[in-house]
Design a protein around this motif. Structure first.
Motif, PDB file in Angstrom:
ATOM      1  N   PHE A 278     -19.294  26.268 -19.079  1.00  0.00           N
ATOM      2  CA  PHE A 278     -20.752  26.472 -18.997  1.00  0.00           C
ATOM      3  C   PHE A 278     -21.024  27.732 -18.179  1.00  0.00           C
ATOM      4  CE2 PHE A 278     -19.803  21.905 -18.837  1.00  0.00           C
ATOM      5  CZ  PHE A 278     -20.363  21.491 -20.030  1.00  0.00           C
ATOM      6  N   LYS A 279     -20.726  28.873 -18.780  1.00  0.00           N
ATOM      7  CA  LYS A 279     -20.854  30.121 -18.034  1.00  0.00           C
ATOM      8  C   LYS A 279     -22.293  30.379 -17.596  1.00  0.00           C
ATOM      9  CE  LYS A 279     -16.789  32.403 -19.626  1.00  0.00           C
ATOM     10  NZ  LYS A 279     -16.077  33.436 -20.265  1.00  0.00           N
ATOM     11  N   GLU A 280     -23.248  29.820 -18.379  1.00  0.00           N
ATOM     12  CA  GLU A 280     -24.663  30.060 -18.067  1.00  0.00           C
ATOM     13  C   GLU A 280     -25.057  29.355 -16.770  1.00  0.00           C
ATOM     14  OE1 GLU A 280     -23.413  28.499 -20.585  1.00  0.00           O
ATOM     15  OE2 GLU A 280     -24.320  26.523 -20.814  1.00  0.00           O
ATOM     16  N   ASN A 281     -24.257  28.380 -16.319  1.00  0.00           N
ATOM     17  CA  ASN A 281     -24.589  27.682 -15.079  1.00  0.00           C
ATOM     18  C   ASN A 281     -24.023  28.389 -13.851  1.00  0.00           C
ATOM     19  OD1 ASN A 281     -25.838  25.805 -16.644  1.00  0.00           O
ATOM     20  ND2 ASN A 281     -24.186  24.299 -16.558  1.00  0.00           N
ATOM     21  N   GLN A 282     -23.965  29.688 -13.929  1.00  0.00           N
ATOM     22  CA  GLN A 282     -23.401  30.485 -12.849  1.00  0.00           C
ATOM     23  C   GLN A 282     -24.286  30.426 -11.594  1.00  0.00           C
ATOM     24  OE1 GLN A 282     -22.295  34.578 -13.864  1.00  0.00           O
ATOM     25  NE2 GLN A 282     -23.770  35.225 -12.333  1.00  0.00           N
ATOM     26  N   ILE A 283     -23.662  30.322 -10.440  1.00  0.00           N
ATOM     27  CA  ILE A 283     -24.426  30.420  -9.194  1.00  0.00           C
ATOM     28  C   ILE A 283     -23.914  31.618  -8.392  1.00  0.00           C
ATOM     29  CG2 ILE A 283     -24.851  27.916  -9.057  1.00  0.00           C
ATOM     30  CD1 ILE A 283     -22.806  28.028  -6.656  1.00  0.00           C
ATOM     31  N   THR A 284     -24.730  32.075  -7.474  1.00  0.00           N
ATOM     32  CA  THR A 284     -24.336  33.200  -6.635  1.00  0.00           C
ATOM     33  C   THR A 284     -24.124  32.698  -5.217  1.00  0.00           C
ATOM     34  OG1 THR A 284     -25.691  34.628  -7.998  1.00  0.00           O
ATOM     35  CG2 THR A 284     -24.973  35.518  -5.880  1.00  0.00           C
ATOM     36  N   LEU A 285     -22.980  33.025  -4.634  1.00  0.00           N
ATOM     37  CA  LEU A 285     -22.676  32.637  -3.251  1.00  0.00           C
ATOM     38  C   LEU A 285     -22.652  33.893  -2.392  1.00  0.00           C
ATOM     39  CD1 LEU A 285     -19.656  30.195  -3.745  1.00  0.00           C
ATOM     40  CD2 LEU A 285     -21.947  29.572  -2.989  1.00  0.00           C
ATOM     41  N   THR A 286     -23.259  33.804  -1.236  1.00  0.00           N
ATOM     42  CA  THR A 286     -23.205  34.957  -0.334  1.00  0.00           C
ATOM     43  C   THR A 286     -22.423  34.591   0.921  1.00  0.00           C
ATOM     44  OG1 THR A 286     -25.311  34.312   0.589  1.00  0.00           O
ATOM     45  CG2 THR A 286     -25.372  35.957  -1.153  1.00  0.00           C
ATOM     46  N   ALA A 287     -22.204  35.566   1.799  1.00  0.00           N
ATOM     47  CA  ALA A 287     -21.366  35.381   2.984  1.00  0.00           C
ATOM     48  C   ALA A 287     -21.769  34.129   3.759  1.00  0.00           C
ATOM     49  CB  ALA A 287     -21.456  36.614   3.883  1.00  0.00           C
ATOM     50  N   GLY A 288     -20.787  33.320   4.174  1.00  0.00           N
ATOM     51  CA  GLY A 288     -21.040  32.132   4.969  1.00  0.00           C
ATOM     52  C   GLY A 288     -21.416  30.921   4.128  1.00  0.00           C
ATOM     53  N   GLU A 289     -21.339  31.032   2.770  1.00  0.00           N
ATOM     54  CA  GLU A 289     -21.694  29.907   1.915  1.00  0.00           C
ATOM     55  C   GLU A 289     -20.467  29.382   1.177  1.00  0.00           C
ATOM     56  OE1 GLU A 289     -26.352  30.644   0.724  1.00  0.00           O
ATOM     57  OE2 GLU A 289     -24.792  31.412  -0.607  1.00  0.00           O
ATOM     58  N   SER A 290     -20.588  28.090   0.807  1.00  0.00           N
ATOM     59  CA  SER A 290     -19.491  27.449   0.097  1.00  0.00           C
ATOM     60  C   SER A 290     -20.057  26.602  -1.034  1.00  0.00           C
ATOM     61  CB  SER A 290     -18.707  26.578   1.078  1.00  0.00           C
ATOM     62  OG  SER A 290     -17.680  25.899   0.401  1.00  0.00           O
ATOM     63  N   SER A 291     -19.271  26.415  -2.084  1.00  0.00           N
ATOM     64  CA  SER A 291     -19.682  25.570  -3.204  1.00  0.00           C
ATOM     65  C   SER A 291     -18.427  25.016  -3.851  1.00  0.00           C
ATOM     66  CB  SER A 291     -20.476  26.397  -4.221  1.00  0.00           C
ATOM     67  OG  SER A 291     -20.586  25.689  -5.440  1.00  0.00           O
ATOM     68  N   TYR A 292     -18.567  23.858  -4.505  1.00  0.00           N
ATOM     69  CA  TYR A 292     -17.404  23.309  -5.199  1.00  0.00           C
ATOM     70  C   TYR A 292     -17.796  22.912  -6.602  1.00  0.00           C
ATOM     71  CZ  TYR A 292     -19.565  18.828  -4.069  1.00  0.00           C
ATOM     72  OH  TYR A 292     -20.448  17.790  -3.971  1.00  0.00           O
ATOM     73  N   TRP A 293     -16.768  22.796  -7.442  1.00  0.00           N
ATOM     74  CA  TRP A 293     -16.982  22.328  -8.815  1.00  0.00           C
ATOM     75  C   TRP A 293     -15.757  21.529  -9.225  1.00  0.00           C
ATOM     76  CZ3 TRP A 293     -14.120  23.021 -13.332  1.00  0.00           C
ATOM     77  CH2 TRP A 293     -14.724  22.564 -14.506  1.00  0.00           C
ATOM     78  N   ASN A 294     -15.980  20.437  -9.998  1.00  0.00           N
ATOM     79  CA  ASN A 294     -14.858  19.733 -10.610  1.00  0.00           C
ATOM     80  C   ASN A 294     -15.237  19.401 -12.047  1.00  0.00           C
ATOM     81  OD1 ASN A 294     -16.066  17.053 -10.847  1.00  0.00           O
ATOM     82  ND2 ASN A 294     -15.945  16.964  -8.608  1.00  0.00           N
ATOM     83  N   PRO A 295     -14.257  19.043 -12.884  1.00  0.00           N
ATOM     84  CA  PRO A 295     -14.536  18.915 -14.321  1.00  0.00           C
ATOM     85  C   PRO A 295     -15.602  17.867 -14.670  1.00  0.00           C
ATOM     86  CG  PRO A 295     -12.194  19.076 -13.957  1.00  0.00           C
ATOM     87  CD  PRO A 295     -12.828  18.941 -12.599  1.00  0.00           C
ATOM     88  N   ARG A 296     -16.018  17.044 -13.721  1.00  0.00           N
ATOM     89  CA  ARG A 296     -17.060  16.084 -14.036  1.00  0.00           C
ATOM     90  C   ARG A 296     -18.465  16.655 -13.822  1.00  0.00           C
ATOM     91  NH1 ARG A 296     -12.876  13.856 -12.237  1.00  0.00           N
ATOM     92  NH2 ARG A 296     -13.406  14.356 -10.105  1.00  0.00           N
ATOM     93  N   LEU A 297     -18.548  17.847 -13.276  1.00  0.00           N
ATOM     94  CA  LEU A 297     -19.853  18.467 -13.011  1.00  0.00           C
ATOM     95  C   LEU A 297     -20.157  19.514 -14.080  1.00  0.00           C
ATOM     96  CD1 LEU A 297     -19.423  19.095  -9.170  1.00  0.00           C
ATOM     97  CD2 LEU A 297     -20.579  17.182 -10.278  1.00  0.00           C
ATOM     98  N   ILE A 298     -21.453  19.650 -14.428  1.00  0.00           N
ATOM     99  CA  ILE A 298     -21.755  20.711 -15.381  1.00  0.00           C
ATOM    100  C   ILE A 298     -22.064  22.024 -14.673  1.00  0.00           C
ATOM    101  CG2 ILE A 298     -22.476  19.258 -17.326  1.00  0.00           C
ATOM    102  CD1 ILE A 298     -25.370  19.954 -16.442  1.00  0.00           C
TER     103      ILE A 298
END
Lengths: 193, 314
Positions: free
Chosen positions: B203-223
């Motif tokens: 789902f390339k369209e679900n791209q998010i932008t992370l900036t310095a000091g930020e974190s995010s995770y993804w696993n195959p159960r999430l869109i």
């Protein structure tokens, strides 16, 4: 071929298709001796027969993705071996081994006495060999595949690339001819006595 | 299959044959069939040793990149050259398209410098793959494990592919943690400098932008990746100084990390504690046993040495 072997071959076919080398090895060990024997029937020499059968297994592995699990893997391999044998005979026709000589070699008497358990009449075996050899080529092939290689009619059809109906006609004709040979032989024996 | 023809089906006249004959003919045909039992034309015998020799010969021939012997027989000379030329071209192509792989063994860490000057610090047990034309065709690397990237500015975007997710940047510093073997198959991205784009490959369209000091995770159960959250980047990258920071981390993932860092096997012989969480900080290098001491004290467990490592039990 009994039910168990048939199941086993099906399992091998599925697994070899999935590139399972263990299944390939098991199938090789099971099939190699009888295929070499089968190929030697064409080439008359064990060395070329074993080369051909090794080629056939290499081809089988290379084309493993084309294996159809619903068709007989055994027949598939016999077909490869038969085609390689026919090519071999065609390519080496300049130096063809005298077929009579091959016959004589294959029928050496000590092998007969050792290898005919339960059949005391070794010379009758040899007579049958001569008669089978005297059959028209395709009848002979179909009959041998059925009688000695234990293939079903539809498998033989696959191997020889003809219809199952033709296979049956060949085998029936072969058996009728063998019966005639046998009856003539019996008559001659009786006359001699 | 044997010459003794034990089984019935093999020994009997095929039914199709009998069906085509008159009943009167059956006895004589059956008799001829039976009498021919031992008239097999070829009596070739094969010993088990011959089978094994033939099998190893076949093995040698089907082994990839050892096909020499299979080109024999009556092939004309020019065909051999043709085959050789095709093989040479194929090998050249393979050379360029076969990825390079860098792996760090358990118990060690390593820093890799890519051809464009990008530095990659790799945690124990991590694997990084990239193509030989890296820098010319693209700047894509494939990660399994944990690494800290300091990306050099360059024409192509720098892309990390990690177990189904991608992180795309132009020039910045960030940490990616993505262990294929972990239960969640989770990929976590934490940025220390600049910004990165983070998206699932499906789902390339679900791209998010992370900036310095930020974190995010993804696993195959999430869109889509989780919403960016502020993190203390020094905690995330504690591994770079051989330190540990476990923050509400599951016991099983902590043990996996210890196994990699210390190259030891740690068996967990207790049911139902794998997913319980733990928080711990080690500000300097520690012995594995003192970490295990702490874990066992907190969780009310015990451990013992085994030949290859440790076993934790109740």
């Amino acid at each position: 071929m009994n039910q168990k072997t048939e199941q086993q071959i099906k399992t091998w076919a599925r697994n070899i298709r999935k590139s399972d080398r263990k299944a390939f090895d098991e199938f090789f060990r099971w099939g190699y001796p009888m295929l070499v024997r089968f190929a030697a029937g064409y080439t008359g020499q064990k060395s070329s027969a074993s080369d051909i059968v090794q080629d056939a297994f290499v081809i089988l592995w290379q084309k493993r993705s084309e294996i159809n699990p619903n068709r007989s893997l055994k027949a598939y391999l016999y077909r490869i071996v038969r085609n390689l044998c026919l090519n071999h005979l065609r390519d080496s026709s300049g130096t063809v081994v005298d077929s009579e000589l091959v016959q004589g070699e294959a029928f050496s008497s000590d092998e007969l006495s050792n290898e005919s358990p339960g059949n005391s009449n070794g010379s009758l075996d040899q007579k049958f060999r001569e008669w089978i050899h005297a059959l028209p080529e395709r009848q002979q092939e179909a009959f041998e595949l059925s009688r000695f290689e234990g293939l079903e009619h539809d498998e033989i059809a696959d191997v020889m690339e003809i219809s199952p109906k033709t296979v049956n006609n060949h085998i029936v004709a072969a058996l009728r001819q063998l019966r005639t040979f046998y009856e003539e032989y019996q008559k001659k024996l009786n006359n001699d006595i | 299959m044997t010459r003794t023809g034990k089984n019935q089906k093999n020994g009997a006249v095929p039914k199709e044959v009998l069906e085509q004959l008159n009943e009167n003919d059956h006895p004589s045909i059956i008799s001829v069939w039976k009498k021919s039992e031992y008239a097999r034309p070829s009596q070739t015998k094969i010993s088990p040793k011959e089978i094994e020799n033939a099998l190893s010969e076949v093995h040698r021939r089907i082994e990839p990149h050892s096909g020499k012997k299979s080109i024999t027989g009556n092939i004309p000379q020019y065909a051999r050259y043709l085959v050789a030329a095709v093989a040479l071209i194929a090998i050249t192509f393979l050379f360029f398209f076969l990825p390079r792989t860098a792996s760090v063994p358990y118990g060690e860490m390593a820093t890799l410098e890519l051809p464009d000057g990008t530095k990659v610090e790799m945690n124990s047990g991590t694997t990084l793959r990239y193509n030989r034309l890296y820098r010319f065709t693209d700047r894509t690397v494939e990660l399994n494990g944990e690494a800290y990237f300091n990306v050099a500015s360059h024409g192509h975007p720098f892309i990390v592919e990690a177990n189904g997710a991608s992180i795309e940047v132009t020039g910045t510093e960030f940490n990616v943690r993505s262990w294929r073997g972990d239960q969640q198959a989770e990929t976590t991205v934490s940025v220390s400098e600049g910004e990165v784009f983070f998206y699932p490959n499906k789902f390339k369209e679900n791209q998010i932008t992370l900036t310095a000091g930020e974190s995010s995770y993804w696993n195959p159960r999430l869109i889509e990746p989780s919403a960016p959250e502020p993190v203390t980047i020094e905690d995330i990258t504690a591994w770079r100084e051989q330190r540990f920071v476990f923050r509400d981390q599951t016991l099983i993932s902590i043990l996996h990390e210890l196994e990699r860092r210390y190259n030891a096997t740690i068996e967990l012989d207790v049911d139902g504690v794998e997913q319980s969480t733990l928080t711990a900080y080690y500000s300097e290098q520690v012995q594995l046993e003192s970490v295990l001491d702490d874990i066992c004290t907190v969780k009310g467990l015990r451990y013992t040495r085994t030949t290859t490592g440790y076993r934790i039990f109740k």
